[in-house]
Design an enzyme around this catalytic site. Structure first.
Site, PDB file in Angstrom:
ATOM      1  N   PRO A   1       0.791  -1.229   0.000  1.00 48.20           N
ATOM      2  CG  PRO A   1      -0.088  -1.078   2.145  1.00 48.20           C
ATOM      3  CD  PRO A   1       0.556  -2.043   1.195  1.00 48.20           C
ATOM      4  CG  ASN A   2      -0.196   4.345   1.324  1.00 47.94           C
ATOM      5  OD1 ASN A   2      -1.157   4.920   0.843  1.00 47.94           O
ATOM      6  ND2 ASN A   2      -0.239   3.774   2.518  1.00 47.94           N
TER       7      ASN A   2
ATOM      8  NE  ARG B   1       4.087   6.667   1.264  1.00 49.93           N
ATOM      9  CZ  ARG B   1       4.383   5.462   1.747  1.00 49.93           C
ATOM     10  NH1 ARG B   1       4.765   4.490   0.951  1.00 49.93           N
ATOM     11  NH2 ARG B   1       4.293   5.229   3.028  1.00 49.93           N
TER      12      ARG B   1
ATOM     13  CE1 TYR C   1       9.096   5.120   2.471  1.00 54.63           C
ATOM     14  CE2 TYR C   1       7.527   6.927   2.660  1.00 54.63           C
ATOM     15  CZ  TYR C   1       8.046   5.740   3.137  1.00 54.63           C
ATOM     16  OH  TYR C   1       7.523   5.159   4.257  1.00 54.63           O
TER      17      TYR C   1
ATOM     18  CG  ASN D   1       8.518  -2.003  -0.130  1.00 59.21           C
ATOM     19  OD1 ASN D   1       8.020  -2.092   0.997  1.00 59.21           O
ATOM     20  ND2 ASN D   1       9.056  -0.886  -0.587  1.00 59.21           N
TER      21      ASN D   1
ATOM     22  CB  ALA E   1       1.789   0.088   6.118  1.00 56.60           C
TER      23      ALA E   1
ATOM     24  CG  HIS F   1       5.864  -2.283   9.807  1.00 55.44           C
ATOM     25  ND1 HIS F   1       7.180  -2.693   9.784  1.00 55.44           N
ATOM     26  CD2 HIS F   1       5.789  -1.242   8.929  1.00 55.44           C
ATOM     27  CE1 HIS F   1       7.858  -1.917   8.943  1.00 55.44           C
ATOM     28  NE2 HIS F   1       7.034  -1.037   8.410  1.00 55.44           N
TER      29      HIS F   1
ATOM     30  CG  ASP G   1      -0.094 -17.321   8.439  1.00 57.30           C
ATOM     31  OD1 ASP G   1       0.975 -17.497   9.057  1.00 57.30           O
ATOM     32  OD2 ASP G   1      -1.199 -17.193   9.010  1.00 57.30           O
TER      33      ASP G   1
ATOM     34  CD  GLU H   1      11.380  -7.365   5.241  1.00 53.71           C
ATOM     35  OE1 GLU H   1      11.813  -8.419   5.776  1.00 53.71           O
ATOM     36  OE2 GLU H   1      10.838  -6.451   5.881  1.00 53.71           O
TER      37      GLU H   1
ATOM     38  CG  HIS I   1      11.446  -2.189   3.910  1.00 53.81           C
ATOM     39  ND1 HIS I   1      10.077  -2.168   3.845  1.00 53.81           N
ATOM     40  CD2 HIS I   1      11.786  -3.344   4.532  1.00 53.81           C
ATOM     41  CE1 HIS I   1       9.600  -3.250   4.430  1.00 53.81           C
ATOM     42  NE2 HIS I   1      10.626  -3.988   4.847  1.00 53.81           N
TER      43      HIS I   1
ATOM     44  CB  SER J   1      12.699   4.443   4.443  1.00 59.40           C
ATOM     45  OG  SER J   1      11.728   3.554   4.974  1.00 59.40           O
TER      46      SER J   1
ATOM     47  NE  ARG K   1      10.445   6.062   8.180  1.00 54.86           N
ATOM     48  CZ  ARG K   1       9.462   5.907   7.287  1.00 54.86           C
ATOM     49  NH1 ARG K   1       9.563   4.938   6.367  1.00 54.86           N
ATOM     50  NH2 ARG K   1       8.415   6.701   7.300  1.00 54.86           N
TER      51      ARG K   1
ATOM     52  NE  ARG L   1       7.331   4.331   9.626  1.00 46.85           N
ATOM     53  CZ  ARG L   1       6.234   4.462   8.866  1.00 46.85           C
ATOM     54  NH1 ARG L   1       5.881   3.495   8.046  1.00 46.85           N
ATOM     55  NH2 ARG L   1       5.509   5.556   8.913  1.00 46.85           N
TER      56      ARG L   1
HETATM   57  C1  DQA Z   1       8.456   1.094   3.354  1.00 43.49           C
HETATM   58  C2  DQA Z   1       8.635   1.286   4.875  1.00 43.49           C
HETATM   59  C3  DQA Z   1       7.336   1.031   5.601  1.00 43.49           C
HETATM   60  O1  DQA Z   1       7.511   1.214   7.003  1.00 43.49           O
HETATM   61  C4  DQA Z   1       6.268   1.997   5.121  1.00 43.49           C
HETATM   62  O2  DQA Z   1       5.022   1.707   5.739  1.00 43.49           O
HETATM   63  C5  DQA Z   1       6.133   2.044   3.644  1.00 43.49           C
HETATM   64  C6  DQA Z   1       7.332   1.953   2.820  1.00 43.49           C
HETATM   65  C7  DQA Z   1       9.732   1.455   2.577  1.00 43.49           C
HETATM   66  O3  DQA Z   1       9.827   1.052   1.425  1.00 43.49           O
HETATM   67  O4  DQA Z   1      10.615   2.152   3.093  1.00 43.49           O
HETATM   68  O5  DQA Z   1       5.043   2.265   3.113  1.00 43.49           O
HETATM   69  O6  DQA Z   1       8.177  -0.272   3.117  1.00 43.49           O
END
Ligand code: DQA
Length: 144
Positions: free
Chosen positions: A10-11, A18, A23, A74, A77, A80, A87, A98, A100, A102, A107, A111
């Site tokens: 998401p996002n 954003r 980011y 990735n 959110a 977390h 699962d 995995e 990310h 950031s 942070r 997170r």
């Molecule tokens: C993220 C880090 C997450 O904590 C955050 O909720 C994101 C982006 C990152 O790519 O740094 O949406 O996964």
């Protein structure tokens, strides 16, 4: 040709707009283009997806069973919070990386925990958009 699934949570569709100080300015389309370019030199076929919906991500992970050679995720959110994604990932026997943009561990405290990390071969964090390319290189090494 190895099939690699890259999932974004998401996002991440809002990258470029954003929290640019965290980011950066690259969009998810930019990152997808960079991954596609990198894939050519590594001999990977890439399926690059994003969803704002936890269940959709779970379904895509389930559907990837037996069809992909590696997964880069990735989960944003959901990293977390999502036992459901944890699962679903347990179904897979292929390497999981995995990513990310950031570094969540530096942070806010909420997170710091990742439900993906125990299932990941490697966690790549804090490299900005470049982390996706690092993840592909890492996967290449693991699948060699
Ligand atoms: C993220 C880090 C997450 O904590 C955050 O909720 C994101 C982006 C990152 O790519 O740094 O949406 O996964």
């Amino acid at each position: 040709m190895k099939n690699i699934l890259i999932l974004n949570g998401p996002n991440l569709n809002m990258l470029g707009q954003r929290e640019r100080e965290i980011y950066g300015t690259e969009t998810l389309d930019d990152i997808q283009a960079q991954c596609m370019e990198q894939a050519k030199s590594l001999g990977f076929s890439i399926d690059f997806r994003q969803s704002n919906h936890e269940g959709e991500l779970v379904s895509w992970i389930q559907e990837s069973l037996g069809t992909v050679d590696g997964l880069i995720i990735n989960a944003a959110a959901y990293t977390h919070t999502s036992v459901a994604i944890h699962d679903a990932l347990k179904l897979l026997s292929v390497p999981i990386i995995e990513v990310h943009i950031s570094d969540p561990k530096t942070r806010e405290a909420f997170r710091h925990h990742s439900y993906i990390e125990p299932l990941a071969a490697t966690v790549i964090a804090g490299q900005g958009a470049k982390g996706y390319k690092t993840a592909l290189e890492k996967l290449y090494g693991l699948l060699d």
